[in-house]
Design a protein around this motif. Structure first.
Motif, PDB file in Angstrom:
ATOM      1  N   ARG A 165      -4.880  -0.096  -0.725  1.00 25.24           N
ATOM      2  CA  ARG A 165      -4.928  -1.830  -1.480  1.00 25.24           C
ATOM      3  C   ARG A 165      -3.976  -2.806  -0.940  1.00 25.24           C
ATOM      4  NH1 ARG A 165      -5.703   2.181  -5.621  1.00 25.24           N
ATOM      5  NH2 ARG A 165      -7.783   1.762  -6.764  1.00 25.24           N
ATOM      6  N   LEU A 166      -3.246  -2.149  -0.141  1.00 31.11           N
ATOM      7  CA  LEU A 166      -2.081  -3.341   0.605  1.00 31.11           C
ATOM      8  C   LEU A 166      -2.906  -4.475   1.287  1.00 31.11           C
ATOM      9  CD1 LEU A 166       0.636  -0.979   1.859  1.00 31.11           C
ATOM     10  CD2 LEU A 166       0.723  -2.422  -0.487  1.00 31.11           C
ATOM     11  N   MET A 167      -2.456  -5.771   0.941  1.00 31.97           N
ATOM     12  CA  MET A 167      -3.099  -6.769   1.659  1.00 31.97           C
ATOM     13  C   MET A 167      -2.759  -6.764   3.121  1.00 31.97           C
ATOM     14  SD  MET A 167      -0.806  -9.869   0.278  1.00 31.97           S
ATOM     15  CE  MET A 167       1.172  -9.869   0.476  1.00 31.97           C
ATOM     16  N   ARG A 168      -1.575  -6.229   3.407  1.00 27.01           N
ATOM     17  CA  ARG A 168      -1.114  -6.218   5.023  1.00 27.01           C
ATOM     18  C   ARG A 168      -1.918  -5.163   5.657  1.00 27.01           C
ATOM     19  NH1 ARG A 168       3.389  -3.454   6.891  1.00 27.01           N
ATOM     20  NH2 ARG A 168       4.232  -1.789   5.422  1.00 27.01           N
ATOM     21  N   MET A 169      -2.555  -4.255   5.034  1.00 28.34           N
ATOM     22  CA  MET A 169      -3.533  -2.995   5.475  1.00 28.34           C
ATOM     23  C   MET A 169      -5.001  -3.361   5.500  1.00 28.34           C
ATOM     24  SD  MET A 169      -1.142  -1.438   7.093  1.00 28.34           S
ATOM     25  CE  MET A 169       0.477  -0.826   7.041  1.00 28.34           C
ATOM     26  N   ASN A 170      -5.212  -4.642   5.275  1.00 25.81           N
ATOM     27  CA  ASN A 170      -6.523  -4.840   4.981  1.00 25.81           C
ATOM     28  C   ASN A 170      -6.926  -6.156   5.539  1.00 25.81           C
ATOM     29  OD1 ASN A 170      -8.379  -3.042   3.011  1.00 25.81           O
ATOM     30  ND2 ASN A 170      -5.992  -3.122   2.094  1.00 25.81           N
ATOM     31  N   ASP A 171      -8.262  -6.362   5.933  1.00 24.75           N
ATOM     32  CA  ASP A 171      -9.000  -7.605   6.432  1.00 24.75           C
ATOM     33  C   ASP A 171      -9.855  -8.136   5.392  1.00 24.75           C
ATOM     34  OD1 ASP A 171      -7.714  -7.988   9.296  1.00 24.75           O
ATOM     35  OD2 ASP A 171      -8.394  -5.902   9.246  1.00 24.75           O
ATOM     36  N   GLY A 172     -10.070  -9.427   5.301  1.00 23.17           N
ATOM     37  CA  GLY A 172     -11.201  -9.936   4.612  1.00 23.17           C
ATOM     38  C   GLY A 172     -10.808 -10.045   3.086  1.00 23.17           C
ATOM     39  N   PRO A 173     -11.698 -10.281   2.306  1.00 26.65           N
ATOM     40  CA  PRO A 173     -11.519 -10.398   0.815  1.00 26.65           C
ATOM     41  C   PRO A 173     -10.240  -9.521   0.200  1.00 26.65           C
ATOM     42  CG  PRO A 173     -13.567 -10.151   1.113  1.00 26.65           C
ATOM     43  CD  PRO A 173     -13.050  -9.820   2.426  1.00 26.65           C
TER      44      PRO A 173
END
Length: 368
Positions: free
Chosen positions: A75-83
């Motif tokens: 769920r970490l923002m730095r480990m995801n792309d897009g929304p």
């Protein structure tokens, strides 16, 4: 030497220069990945929409996928792309930009620092997270626990983690979740940072909010430690350097950054820097090498406190640029000011770099 071992080498920068001379984006046969070493190549990869922070087939590392740490990681923002990246970032980033720097300095001054090696290591590795915990509204006793638990959680983010560290990380994550659940349930908690994040996070589910509050602590942990530690190393090696802490650290983060490299994973076939890349390719971005590219900064191997038009990739760039850059620099500057005010015997310090594939964090010892 290879581009990964270089992160903890005593002086990796001549090697980085050799890599740049061989080409900005080159395939490394031994590591079986692409290496971006020039400023142009690093900038192009960071800006490209098809270069993601995680491989498509493994959004969470297999070693932690089945535990509490993996739930947070996913769920970490730095480990995801897009929304899944942009929504948490929109909740967290504005608050970090509005933190009162005088409040941060006061929190740093309130920490008990000692001028020995153990005290310096604690000031680097533990106290920055305590400051962030205080800004979020935790009590002094809770701050210490949040700092210790965050260190255990961060250990699972490295491929070098042992089985024992992975188990400790899952346990620490569960306890961190408990602390944040309790914090979020306190009515009228006295934290303008947390209040603002909660207001902007109205559309986020609770677990995503908690994960990214843990992520805020974890990002503070090692990056700020490395920034403080590398500043001390620079002072030991160049004791005559003048200037205030803010200006000094601005050059340290370019000259010897705490995060030497990061990775991107190609989600669709594309061309970058005149190189054709295939879906599934891995790119190692040598941020520290790009900082020393003479096409980015003139006299890149010279430490210049008053450097004009300083440019750096140390905090990333583009959609994944670190939102906590100002906070990290403020904590590091206040900590360095406090350390130097104690007049420690820096000439008695030796250091080794913590084992890491991308971080450059010195650990200090006294020598006679």
């Amino acid at each position: 030497m290879d581009p990964i071992i270089a992160a903890t080498h005593a002086d990796p920068y001549p090697y980085y220069a050799q890599l740049r001379a061989a080409g900005g984006l080159v395939f490394h046969q031994q590591l079986q990945l692409w290496v971006a070493s020039s400023a142009a190549a690093v900038a192009a990869v960071l800006a490209h929409p098809d270069c993601h922070v995680r491989p498509f087939a493994e959004p969470v590392p297999k070693a932690i996928a089945d535990g509490e740490a993996g739930e947070v990681f996913g769920r970490l923002m730095r480990m995801n792309d897009g929304p899944r990246q942009q929504c948490p970032r929109a909740a967290v980033e504005p608050g970090l930009a509005m933190i009162d720097q005088d409040d941060v300095r006061a929190l740093v001054r309130a920490r008990l620092l000692t001028a020995d090696a153990d005290g310096l290591n604690k000031a680097m590795l533990r106290d920055p997270v305590r400051v962030v915990a205080a800004l979020l509204g935790f009590t002094p006793d809770q701050e210490r626990m949040i700092s210790d638990l965050t260190a255990d959680f961060v250990a699972c983010l490295s491929p070098l983690s042992t089985t024992a560290q992975l188990a400790a990380a899952h346990s620490a994550t569960e306890q961190l979740r408990g602390y944040f659940i309790e914090l979020l349930e306190i009515p009228g908690v006295h934290s303008s940072l947390l209040t603002g994040i909660r207001q902007r996070a109205a559309d986020l589910d609770r677990e995503t909010l908690i994960a990214n509050l843990i992520g805020l602590c974890s990002q503070t942990c090692e990056a700020t430690a490395g920034l403080i530690g590398n500043a001390l190393v620079t002072l030991i090696q160049n004791p005559q350097l003048p200037g205030g802490a803010d200006e000094f650290l601005a050059e340290v983060q370019r000259f010897d950054p705490p995060v030497q490299n990061t990775r991107r994973f190609v989600a669709a076939a594309c061309e970058i820097d005149r190189v054709s890349l295939a879906r599934g390719d891995t790119i190692l971005l040598l941020l520290a090498s790009a900082n020393r590219d003479p096409l980015l900064n003139e006299q890149p191997d010279t430490f210049l406190i008053d450097r004009p038009n300083r440019r750096s990739f140390s905090f990333g760039a583009g959609r994944h640029q670190c939102p906590g850059q100002l906070l990290a620099l403020t904590i590091a500057s206040a900590t360095l000011t406090q350390i130097l005010a104690m007049k420690p015997a820096l000439e008695r310090l030796s250091w080794v770099y913590r084992p890491s594939l991308n971080g450059r964090i010195p650990v200090f010892h006294w020598f006679e």
